[in-house]
Design a protein around this motif. Sequence first.
Motif, short mmCIF file in Angstrom:
data_model
loop_
_atom_site.label_atom_id
_atom_site.label_comp_id
_atom_site.label_asym_id
_atom_site.label_seq_id
_atom_site.Cartn_x
_atom_site.Cartn_y
_atom_site.Cartn_z
N ASP A 1 0.83 -1.20 0.00
CA ASP A 1 0.00 0.00 0.00
C ASP A 1 0.87 1.25 0.00
O ASP A 1 2.05 1.21 0.34
N ILE A 2 0.26 2.37 -0.36
CA ILE A 2 0.90 3.68 -0.27
C ILE A 2 0.09 4.50 0.72
O ILE A 2 -1.11 4.69 0.53
N VAL A 3 0.76 4.96 1.78
CA VAL A 3 0.09 5.76 2.81
C VAL A 3 0.58 7.19 2.69
O VAL A 3 1.79 7.46 2.70
N VAL A 4 -0.37 8.12 2.59
CA VAL A 4 -0.05 9.55 2.51
C VAL A 4 -0.27 10.14 3.90
O VAL A 4 -1.40 10.13 4.40
N THR A 5 0.81 10.64 4.50
CA THR A 5 0.72 11.23 5.83
C THR A 5 1.87 12.20 6.04
O THR A 5 2.94 12.02 5.46
N GLN A 6 1.63 13.19 6.87
CA GLN A 6 2.74 14.06 7.26
C GLN A 6 3.24 13.71 8.64
O GLN A 6 4.15 14.33 9.16
N ASP A 7 2.68 12.66 9.24
CA ASP A 7 3.06 12.21 10.58
C ASP A 7 4.23 11.23 10.47
O ASP A 7 4.08 10.11 9.96
N TRP A 8 5.41 11.65 10.94
CA TRP A 8 6.61 10.83 10.81
C TRP A 8 6.49 9.53 11.59
O TRP A 8 7.02 8.50 11.18
N GLY A 9 5.81 9.56 12.73
CA GLY A 9 5.62 8.34 13.52
C GLY A 9 4.79 7.32 12.77
O GLY A 9 5.13 6.13 12.74
N LEU A 10 3.69 7.77 12.18
CA LEU A 10 2.84 6.87 11.39
C LEU A 10 3.63 6.35 10.18
O LEU A 10 3.54 5.17 9.83
N ALA A 11 4.41 7.23 9.55
CA ALA A 11 5.22 6.80 8.40
C ALA A 11 6.16 5.67 8.81
O ALA A 11 6.29 4.68 8.09
N ALA A 12 6.79 5.81 9.96
CA ALA A 12 7.70 4.76 10.44
C ALA A 12 6.96 3.44 10.64
O ALA A 12 7.47 2.37 10.28
N MET A 13 5.77 3.51 11.21
CA MET A 13 5.03 2.27 11.48
C MET A 13 4.59 1.58 10.20
O MET A 13 4.67 0.36 10.08
N VAL A 14 4.11 2.35 9.20
CA VAL A 14 3.66 1.69 7.96
C VAL A 14 4.84 1.17 7.15
O VAL A 14 4.72 0.16 6.46
N LEU A 15 5.99 1.85 7.25
CA LEU A 15 7.19 1.32 6.59
C LEU A 15 7.53 -0.05 7.17
O LEU A 15 7.92 -0.97 6.43
N GLY A 16 7.35 -0.20 8.46
CA GLY A 16 7.60 -1.49 9.12
C GLY A 16 6.67 -2.59 8.64
O GLY A 16 7.00 -3.78 8.73
N LYS A 17 5.50 -2.22 8.13
CA LYS A 17 4.56 -3.21 7.61
C LYS A 17 4.76 -3.49 6.12
O LYS A 17 4.04 -4.27 5.53
N GLY A 18 5.72 -2.80 5.50
CA GLY A 18 5.98 -3.02 4.08
C GLY A 18 5.20 -2.10 3.16
O GLY A 18 5.22 -2.28 1.94
N ALA A 19 4.52 -1.12 3.73
CA ALA A 19 3.82 -0.12 2.91
C ALA A 19 4.79 1.02 2.62
O ALA A 19 5.79 1.19 3.32
N ALA A 20 4.48 1.81 1.61
CA ALA A 20 5.25 3.01 1.32
C ALA A 20 4.61 4.17 2.07
O ALA A 20 3.41 4.14 2.36
N ALA A 21 5.41 5.18 2.39
CA ALA A 21 4.89 6.36 3.08
C ALA A 21 5.35 7.60 2.33
O ALA A 21 6.51 7.71 1.94
N LEU A 22 4.42 8.52 2.13
CA LEU A 22 4.65 9.72 1.34
C LEU A 22 4.03 10.91 2.03
O LEU A 22 2.88 10.85 2.46
#
Length: 147
Positions: A66-87
Amino acid sequence: MRIIIDADAAPRKVLGICRQAAAQFSLPMITVANFNHRIDSQNHIVVGNAPQEVDMQIMKLALKGDIVVTQDWGLAAMVLGKGAAALSPSGRIFDSTTIDFLLEERELKAKYRRSGGRTKGPTKRTSDDDKNFKKSLYILLKDRSLN
């Protein structure tokens, strides 16, 4: 692959760019926001107003690819850990090589503010931010559709 948007803080232009990209790539787009926000989205999830409730819902939804769009760095870190992309809405692609530094920077700034210091807020959004976001989103979409 889906586009999941932290819609509490996503600018309308970002939502529009995501909507166009989702249609072009025939992908579902999911927006998540608390009940204080009015979001025009076909697949919108409304959550309560408790702190981090949107983030927790996105964490439940996010899957590898998945691709997750967020400006929250903490959420970005968590979704990266699940194998999703963060933008981020400004077009920054978060990755595992830089996220630790960003989280450390966030903690240092929060500590500084707690001690009475002041830090700058985000800069005013520009059309360049929209261009950067669209470019980065399409990079992620093309990269992930090849895998």
